[in-house]
Design an enzyme around this catalytic site. Structure first.
Site, mmCIF file in Angstrom:
data_model
loop_
_atom_site.group_PDB
_atom_site.id
_atom_site.type_symbol
_atom_site.label_atom_id
_atom_site.label_comp_id
_atom_site.label_asym_id
_atom_site.label_seq_id
_atom_site.Cartn_x
_atom_site.Cartn_y
_atom_site.Cartn_z
ATOM 1 N N ASP A 1 35.073 42.051 37.718
ATOM 2 C CA ASP A 1 35.311 40.960 38.477
ATOM 3 C C ASP A 1 34.222 40.816 39.649
ATOM 4 O OD1 ASP A 1 38.166 39.499 39.259
ATOM 5 O OD2 ASP A 1 36.972 39.545 40.686
ATOM 6 N N ASN B 1 48.006 36.695 36.593
ATOM 7 C CA ASN B 1 48.553 35.434 37.375
ATOM 8 C C ASN B 1 48.746 34.411 36.398
ATOM 9 O OD1 ASN B 1 48.308 36.883 39.752
ATOM 10 N ND2 ASN B 1 46.023 36.524 39.889
ATOM 11 N N GLN C 1 46.512 32.027 40.230
ATOM 12 C CA GLN C 1 45.727 31.767 39.058
ATOM 13 C C GLN C 1 44.606 30.720 39.364
ATOM 14 O OE1 GLN C 1 47.367 30.995 35.169
ATOM 15 N NE2 GLN C 1 45.191 31.098 34.238
ATOM 16 N N VAL D 1 41.386 30.772 37.200
ATOM 17 C CA VAL D 1 40.489 30.591 35.966
ATOM 18 C C VAL D 1 41.664 30.292 35.008
ATOM 19 C CG1 VAL D 1 38.970 31.420 34.335
ATOM 20 C CG2 VAL D 1 38.860 31.786 36.829
ATOM 21 N N HIS E 1 43.795 36.065 31.113
ATOM 22 C CA HIS E 1 43.178 37.329 31.597
ATOM 23 C C HIS E 1 44.025 38.324 32.086
ATOM 24 C CE1 HIS E 1 42.529 34.644 35.035
ATOM 25 N NE2 HIS E 1 42.493 35.581 35.785
ATOM 26 N N HIS F 1 43.970 41.618 34.410
ATOM 27 C CA HIS F 1 43.304 42.224 35.803
ATOM 28 C C HIS F 1 43.718 43.704 35.403
ATOM 29 C CE1 HIS F 1 42.248 38.630 38.669
ATOM 30 N NE2 HIS F 1 43.526 38.349 37.943
HETATM 31 P P1 AMP Z 1 42.857 34.584 38.730
HETATM 32 O O1 AMP Z 1 42.826 34.546 40.111
HETATM 33 O O2 AMP Z 1 43.996 35.535 38.010
HETATM 34 O O3 AMP Z 1 42.711 33.588 37.776
HETATM 35 O O4 AMP Z 1 41.374 35.658 38.503
HETATM 36 C C1 AMP Z 1 40.356 34.959 38.175
HETATM 37 C C2 AMP Z 1 39.410 36.251 38.756
HETATM 38 O O5 AMP Z 1 37.848 35.920 38.001
HETATM 39 C C3 AMP Z 1 39.209 36.311 40.347
HETATM 40 O O6 AMP Z 1 39.637 37.856 40.639
HETATM 41 C C4 AMP Z 1 37.698 36.011 40.463
HETATM 42 O O7 AMP Z 1 37.122 36.919 41.502
HETATM 43 C C5 AMP Z 1 36.979 36.179 39.065
HETATM 44 N N1 AMP Z 1 35.886 35.612 38.957
HETATM 45 C C6 AMP Z 1 35.489 34.597 39.043
HETATM 46 N N2 AMP Z 1 34.374 33.928 38.736
HETATM 47 C C7 AMP Z 1 33.699 35.069 38.141
HETATM 48 C C8 AMP Z 1 32.413 35.565 37.547
HETATM 49 N N3 AMP Z 1 31.443 34.653 37.244
HETATM 50 N N4 AMP Z 1 32.394 36.650 36.950
HETATM 51 C C9 AMP Z 1 33.467 37.640 37.104
HETATM 52 N N5 AMP Z 1 34.549 37.422 37.756
HETATM 53 C C10 AMP Z 1 34.773 36.020 38.298
#
Ligand code: AMP
Length: 116
Positions: free
Chosen positions: A31, A87, A94, A96, A100, A102
Site C-alpha cells: 500500500d 472496505n 473504499q 478504489v 481488494h 488489505h
Molecule cells: P480502500 O480505501 O479500501 O479502497 O483502499 C485503497 C488503498 O489503495 C488505500 O489504502 C490506498 O493507500 C491504496 N493506494 C492508492 N493508490 C495506490 C498506489 N498507486 N499504489 C499502492 N496503493 C495505493
C-alpha cells in the site's frame, strides 16, 4: 469499454507499484500509504468493483483470494498475527472500486475492537 481501474493499470504496468506476489488470478502490492508497518493489498485481476458485486460465478476466485492471503501473509512473515480488511463502499472508506483485501500486520490492534 469501461475505464480501467487504478489496480488494473498497476498490473498492466502503466502505474508503478511494488508487486510482492502474483499468480494467474490475483496479485499483491505494498500500500502506498501504509496504515501498519506491513500493509499489503491482495487484488483479483478481475476488476470486481465491490465485494457485493461478486456473484456466484466468482465463488472459486473469492476462495482463491483467501488462500492467497494466507500465502502472502506467510511470505511477509506476519502469519502469526495479521488483520484482513475489505472496505465495501465509500461510506466505510473504499476509495478504489476494484475489490481488494488489505493485509495489516506488525501492528498491535486492540483485542476487543475493530479500531484501526
Ligand atoms: P480502500 O480505501 O479500501 O479502497 O483502499 C485503497 C488503498 O489503495 C488505500 O489504502 C490506498 O493507500 C491504496 N493506494 C492508492 N493508490 C495506490 C498506489 N498507486 N499504489 C499502492 N496503493 C495505493
Amino acid at each position: 469499454m469501461s475505464e480501467e481501474t487504478l489496480f488494473t493499470k498497476i498490473i498492466n504496468g502503466d502505474i508503478p507499484a511494488e508487486i510482492v506476489y502474483e499468480d494467474e488470478h490475483c496479485f499483491a502490492i505494498r500500500d502506498i500509504a501504509p496504515k501498519a508497518p506491513t500493509h499489503l493489498l491482495v487484488i483479483p485481476r478481475k476488476p470486481i468493483p465491490r465485494l457485493v458485486d461478486a456473484s456466484s460465478e466468482d465463488k472459486a476466485l473469492l476462495g482463491h483470494l483467501m488462500l492467497a492471503v494466507g500465502d502472502i501473509a506467510k511470505q511477509a512473515g506476519v502469519d502469526e498475527a495479521f488483520r484482513v480488511v475489505i472496505n465495501n463502499g465509500a461510506g466505510v472508506g473504499q476509495t478504489v472500486f476494484h475489490l481488494h483485501l488489505h493485509i495489516l500486520g506488525n501492528k498491535a490492534f486492540s483485542e476487543d475492537s475493530l479500531g484501526f
